[in-house]
Design a protein around this motif. Structure first.
Motif, PDB file in Angstrom:
ATOM      1  N   ILE A  60       7.395  14.002   5.381  1.00  0.00           N
ATOM      2  CA  ILE A  60       7.621  12.453   5.487  1.00  0.00           C
ATOM      3  C   ILE A  60       6.292  11.766   5.476  1.00  0.00           C
ATOM      4  CG2 ILE A  60       8.746  10.985   6.965  1.00  0.00           C
ATOM      5  CD1 ILE A  60      10.319  13.358   8.069  1.00  0.00           C
ATOM      6  N   VAL A  61       6.195  10.583   4.815  1.00  0.00           N
ATOM      7  CA  VAL A  61       5.129   9.745   4.803  1.00  0.00           C
ATOM      8  C   VAL A  61       5.436   8.878   6.194  1.00  0.00           C
ATOM      9  CG1 VAL A  61       4.302   7.707   3.712  1.00  0.00           C
ATOM     10  CG2 VAL A  61       4.942   9.491   2.602  1.00  0.00           C
ATOM     11  N   VAL A  62       4.265   9.007   6.937  1.00  0.00           N
ATOM     12  CA  VAL A  62       4.417   8.292   8.268  1.00  0.00           C
ATOM     13  C   VAL A  62       3.048   7.254   8.012  1.00  0.00           C
ATOM     14  CG1 VAL A  62       4.193   8.114  10.569  1.00  0.00           C
ATOM     15  CG2 VAL A  62       5.030  10.050   9.679  1.00  0.00           C
ATOM     16  N   PHE A  63       3.069   5.896   8.151  1.00  0.00           N
ATOM     17  CA  PHE A  63       2.229   4.830   8.351  1.00  0.00           C
ATOM     18  C   PHE A  63       2.172   4.033   9.469  1.00  0.00           C
ATOM     19  CE2 PHE A  63       5.690   2.680   6.068  1.00  0.00           C
ATOM     20  CZ  PHE A  63       5.271   1.343   6.490  1.00  0.00           C
ATOM     21  N   SER A  64       1.048   3.477   9.768  1.00  0.00           N
ATOM     22  CA  SER A  64       0.854   2.683  11.079  1.00  0.00           C
ATOM     23  C   SER A  64       0.163   1.625  11.060  1.00  0.00           C
ATOM     24  CB  SER A  64       0.220   3.723  11.783  1.00  0.00           C
ATOM     25  OG  SER A  64      -0.201   3.421  13.155  1.00  0.00           O
ATOM     26  N   ASP A 109       2.529   6.017  -2.696  1.00  0.00           N
ATOM     27  CA  ASP A 109       3.809   6.930  -3.262  1.00  0.00           C
ATOM     28  C   ASP A 109       4.867   6.215  -3.369  1.00  0.00           C
ATOM     29  OD1 ASP A 109       5.641   8.911  -3.172  1.00  0.00           O
ATOM     30  OD2 ASP A 109       5.442   9.554  -1.496  1.00  0.00           O
ATOM     31  N   GLU A 110       5.092   5.733  -4.773  1.00  0.00           N
ATOM     32  CA  GLU A 110       6.045   4.993  -5.120  1.00  0.00           C
ATOM     33  C   GLU A 110       7.615   5.649  -5.126  1.00  0.00           C
ATOM     34  OE1 GLU A 110       5.680   6.408  -9.927  1.00  0.00           O
ATOM     35  OE2 GLU A 110       5.097   4.263  -9.278  1.00  0.00           O
ATOM     36  N   THR A 111       7.727   6.749  -4.787  1.00  0.00           N
ATOM     37  CA  THR A 111       9.045   7.392  -4.603  1.00  0.00           C
ATOM     38  C   THR A 111       9.691   7.002  -3.202  1.00  0.00           C
ATOM     39  OG1 THR A 111       8.243   9.405  -3.528  1.00  0.00           O
ATOM     40  CG2 THR A 111       8.027   9.577  -5.868  1.00  0.00           C
ATOM     41  N   ARG A 112       8.803   6.674  -2.268  1.00  0.00           N
ATOM     42  CA  ARG A 112       9.604   5.931  -0.949  1.00  0.00           C
ATOM     43  C   ARG A 112      10.139   4.723  -1.304  1.00  0.00           C
ATOM     44  NH1 ARG A 112       8.978  10.785   1.870  1.00  0.00           N
ATOM     45  NH2 ARG A 112       7.445  11.916   0.917  1.00  0.00           N
ATOM     46  N   ASN A 113      11.300   4.790  -0.980  1.00  0.00           N
ATOM     47  CA  ASN A 113      12.089   3.317  -1.069  1.00  0.00           C
ATOM     48  C   ASN A 113      12.966   2.963   0.305  1.00  0.00           C
ATOM     49  OD1 ASN A 113      14.486   5.094  -1.165  1.00  0.00           O
ATOM     50  ND2 ASN A 113      14.277   5.041  -3.573  1.00  0.00           N
ATOM     51  N   LEU A 170       1.019  -1.217  -0.036  1.00  0.00           N
ATOM     52  CA  LEU A 170      -0.004  -0.110   0.062  1.00  0.00           C
ATOM     53  C   LEU A 170       0.925   1.300   0.130  1.00  0.00           C
ATOM     54  CD1 LEU A 170      -2.820   1.256  -0.019  1.00  0.00           C
ATOM     55  CD2 LEU A 170      -3.020   1.006   2.707  1.00  0.00           C
ATOM     56  N   LEU A 171       2.008   1.396   0.813  1.00  0.00           N
ATOM     57  CA  LEU A 171       2.850   2.185   0.617  1.00  0.00           C
ATOM     58  C   LEU A 171       3.380   2.764  -0.789  1.00  0.00           C
ATOM     59  CD1 LEU A 171       4.874   4.333   2.098  1.00  0.00           C
ATOM     60  CD2 LEU A 171       6.768   2.453   2.167  1.00  0.00           C
ATOM     61  N   LYS A 172       3.809   1.531  -1.422  1.00  0.00           N
ATOM     62  CA  LYS A 172       4.190   1.983  -2.702  1.00  0.00           C
ATOM     63  C   LYS A 172       3.198   2.518  -3.508  1.00  0.00           C
ATOM     64  CE  LYS A 172       7.954   1.294  -4.001  1.00  0.00           C
ATOM     65  NZ  LYS A 172       9.334   2.144  -4.035  1.00  0.00           N
ATOM     66  N   VAL A 175      -4.143   7.148  12.390  1.00  0.00           N
ATOM     67  CA  VAL A 175      -4.421   7.960  11.399  1.00  0.00           C
ATOM     68  C   VAL A 175      -5.331   9.163  11.664  1.00  0.00           C
ATOM     69  CG1 VAL A 175      -5.738   7.462   9.016  1.00  0.00           C
ATOM     70  CG2 VAL A 175      -4.081   5.848   9.958  1.00  0.00           C
ATOM     71  N   LYS A 176      -6.181   8.909  12.586  1.00  0.00           N
ATOM     72  CA  LYS A 176      -7.101  10.027  13.037  1.00  0.00           C
ATOM     73  C   LYS A 176      -6.387  11.283  13.261  1.00  0.00           C
ATOM     74  CE  LYS A 176     -10.772  11.060  16.529  1.00  0.00           C
ATOM     75  NZ  LYS A 176     -11.551  10.461  17.742  1.00  0.00           N
ATOM     76  N   HIS A 177      -5.200  11.057  13.940  1.00  0.00           N
ATOM     77  CA  HIS A 177      -4.465  12.116  14.431  1.00  0.00           C
ATOM     78  C   HIS A 177      -3.326  12.865  13.288  1.00  0.00           C
ATOM     79  CE1 HIS A 177      -5.653  10.701  18.589  1.00  0.00           C
ATOM     80  NE2 HIS A 177      -5.667  12.023  18.788  1.00  0.00           N
ATOM     81  N   GLY A 178      -3.483  12.087  12.174  1.00  0.00           N
ATOM     82  CA  GLY A 178      -2.755  12.657  11.147  1.00  0.00           C
ATOM     83  C   GLY A 178      -1.628  11.863  10.412  1.00  0.00           C
ATOM     84  N   VAL A 179      -1.234  10.474  10.746  1.00  0.00           N
ATOM     85  CA  VAL A 179      -0.685   9.542  10.065  1.00  0.00           C
ATOM     86  C   VAL A 179      -1.389   9.473   8.744  1.00  0.00           C
ATOM     87  CG1 VAL A 179      -0.101   7.193   9.860  1.00  0.00           C
ATOM     88  CG2 VAL A 179       0.397   8.272  11.975  1.00  0.00           C
ATOM     89  N   LEU A 180      -0.411   9.189   7.682  1.00  0.00           N
ATOM     90  CA  LEU A 180      -1.253   8.949   6.454  1.00  0.00           C
ATOM     91  C   LEU A 180      -2.135   7.840   6.187  1.00  0.00           C
ATOM     92  CD1 LEU A 180      -1.489   9.750   3.385  1.00  0.00           C
ATOM     93  CD2 LEU A 180       0.681   8.464   3.060  1.00  0.00           C
ATOM     94  N   PHE A 181      -1.748   6.601   6.558  1.00  0.00           N
ATOM     95  CA  PHE A 181      -2.420   5.363   6.503  1.00  0.00           C
ATOM     96  C   PHE A 181      -2.296   4.321   7.398  1.00  0.00           C
ATOM     97  CE2 PHE A 181       1.024   3.902   3.846  1.00  0.00           C
ATOM     98  CZ  PHE A 181       1.081   2.519   4.141  1.00  0.00           C
ATOM     99  N   CYS A 182      -2.996   3.339   7.688  1.00  0.00           N
ATOM    100  CA  CYS A 182      -2.724   2.261   8.379  1.00  0.00           C
ATOM    101  C   CYS A 182      -3.446   1.016   7.811  1.00  0.00           C
ATOM    102  CB  CYS A 182      -3.095   2.523   9.789  1.00  0.00           C
ATOM    103  SG  CYS A 182      -4.742   2.226  10.220  1.00  0.00           S
TER     104      CYS A 182
END
Length: 316
Positions: free
Chosen positions: A232-236, A143-147, A138-140, A242-249
Motif C-alpha cells: 500500500i502506498v502511504v504518504f504523509s 503511482d498513477e494506478t492509485r485513484n 505527486l502521488l499520481k 518518511v524516514k521510518h518507511g512512508v513512501l513520500f511526504c
C-alpha cells in the motif's frame, strides 16, 4: 481648442493623480513587526527561517519581538508603540495569543498556524500544512494506478484541510475517503479496520502530521507493517514518517511560508480584499524513501530522485 492643449488639459491631472497615488503607496508601506515564540535551538530555527521569508516577501527588514511563554501583556503593547508598528505577523499559538493586546487599527496575518476546525478566522492565516493539491499531484506522478485516498483526521483540528482536500482530489481523478477520529484510540481502530478488511486495490493512505491520529510509537509502526505486507502506498505531511518507511511526504519550506504570509499582509495593509481563512503553505519541499519505492515496484530514476529535497535512507 487646439487638440494638443485639450489632451494636456484633460490628461495631465490624471497623470499627476496616478503619480501621487503611486508615490503615496511608496511612502505608506506598513511598518511590519513579527511576534515570535522564544524557543531554544534547534527549534527556534523554524521560526527564524519563517521570519527571513517574511523579510524577503516584504523586501524590507521587519521588527521582531520574541515572546517567552509567560510574557507580560505590557511587553507587547510597549513594543508596538515604541516601534511604531502598524502591521503584524504572529507566529504559532503563542504569537496568536498576543492579538488581544493589539489596537484595532493594526493589519494582522497569522503565520505558522497548526490547527483549526473550520478554516475560518478573523484574520488571513497561513498554516504549517502542505497544500493537499500538490501532494495529490505527486502521488499520481509516482503511482498513477492509485485513484483512492484514505485519511483519518481529527475534525477539531483539521476539518478545514479535509474540506479543501475533497475539492482538490477530484481535480486529480482521486476519490478521497475521510474518517473522523477524536483521539488516537479511535484512529487506531479505524486504521486496523481499513488495513485489515478494507478494499486496498489502488488505495493510498494519507497520514496527517497530527499526534492525535498518528503516533510514532504504536500506530505508525502498525501502519507501516501492514503497508509493507500489502504493498500500500502511504504518504504523509511529515519527513519523520518518511524516514521510518512512508513512501513520500511534502512539507513546508519555512522561508516560502514566511513570504506567503508577508504577501497576504501587504495586501491587507494596502486595503486589497484578502480571504480571512486559513491558507495551506504553497511553497513546499518533498522527501521520498527510495527503499519503500523499490519495494512497491515504482520506477524512480536517479535523476527523479535528485528532484527531492530529502531522500531516505540517508547515504553516508
Amino acid at each position: 481648442m487646439n487638440k494638443f492643449i485639450f489632451k494636456y488639459v484633460v490628461c495631465a491631472p490624471l497623470v499627476l493623480a496616478c503619480w501621487l497615488l503611486s508615490f503615496g503607496y511608496a511612502i505608506a508601506e506598513p511598518n511590519v513587526g513579527i511576534i515570535i515564540p522564544e524557543l531554544r535551538a534547534p527549534y527556534n530555527e523554524i521560526y527564524n527561517s519563517i521570519g527571513n521569508g517574511v523579510d524577503e516577501g516584504l523586501k524590507n527588514k521587519s521588527k521582531r519581538l520574541f515572546l517567552e511563554k509567560d510574557y507580560d501583556s505590557k511587553v507587547v503593547r510597549d513594543w508596538l508603540d515604541k516601534q511604531n508598528i502598524d502591521a503584524v505577523i504572529t507566529l504559532g499559538s503563542l504569537g496568536q495569543s498576543s492579538i488581544k493586546y493589539f489596537p484595532d487599527n493594526l493589519s494582522v496575518v497569522l503565520g505558522a498556524v497548526l490547527s483549526s476546525s473550520n478554516g475560518t478566522s478573523l484574520y488571513p492565516s497561513v498554516a504549517l500544512m502542505p497544500d493537499p493539491l500538490e501532494q495529490f499531484k505527486l502521488l499520481k506522478k509516482l503511482d498513477e494506478t492509485r485513484n483512492r485516498v484514505v485519511v483519518v483526521y481529527n475534525p477539531s483540528k483539521n476539518q478545514w484541510l479535509i474540506d479543501l482536500a475533497k475539492q482538490q482530489a477530484g481535480a486529480n481523478n482521486l476519490q478521497l475517503v475521510a474518517y473522523k477520529a477524536n483521539n488516537i484510540k479511535q484512529a487506531a481502530m479505524i486504521y486496523d479496520e481499513v488495513l485489515t478488511n478494507g478494499q486496498l486495490d489502488s488505495t493510498a493512505l494519507w497520514l496527517l502530521q497530527d499526534r492525535s491520529v498518528v503516533d510514532s510509537k504504536v500506530v505508525l509502526p502498525f501502519i507501516l507493517e501492514k503497508a509493507w505486507q500489502k504493498s500500500i502506498v502511504v504518504f504523509s505531511s511529515s519527513p519523520g514518517h518518511v524516514k521510518h518507511g512512508v513512501l513520500f511526504c511534502m512539507f513546508p519550506n519555512n522561508e516560502a511560508h514566511g513570504k506567503q504570509a508577508a504577501e497576504l499582509l501587504l495586501k491587507e495593509a494596502r486595503g486589497y480584499p484578502v480571504d480571512k481563512r486559513i491558507h495551506p503553505t504553497e511553497g513546499l519541499q518533498k522527501a521520498i524513501n527510495s527503499r519503500t519505492a523499490e519495494h512497491l515496484g515504482l520506477n524512480i530514476s536517479k535523476s527523479e530522485l535528485r528532484g527531492f529535497d530529502l531522500v531516505f535512507p540517508l547515504s553516508n
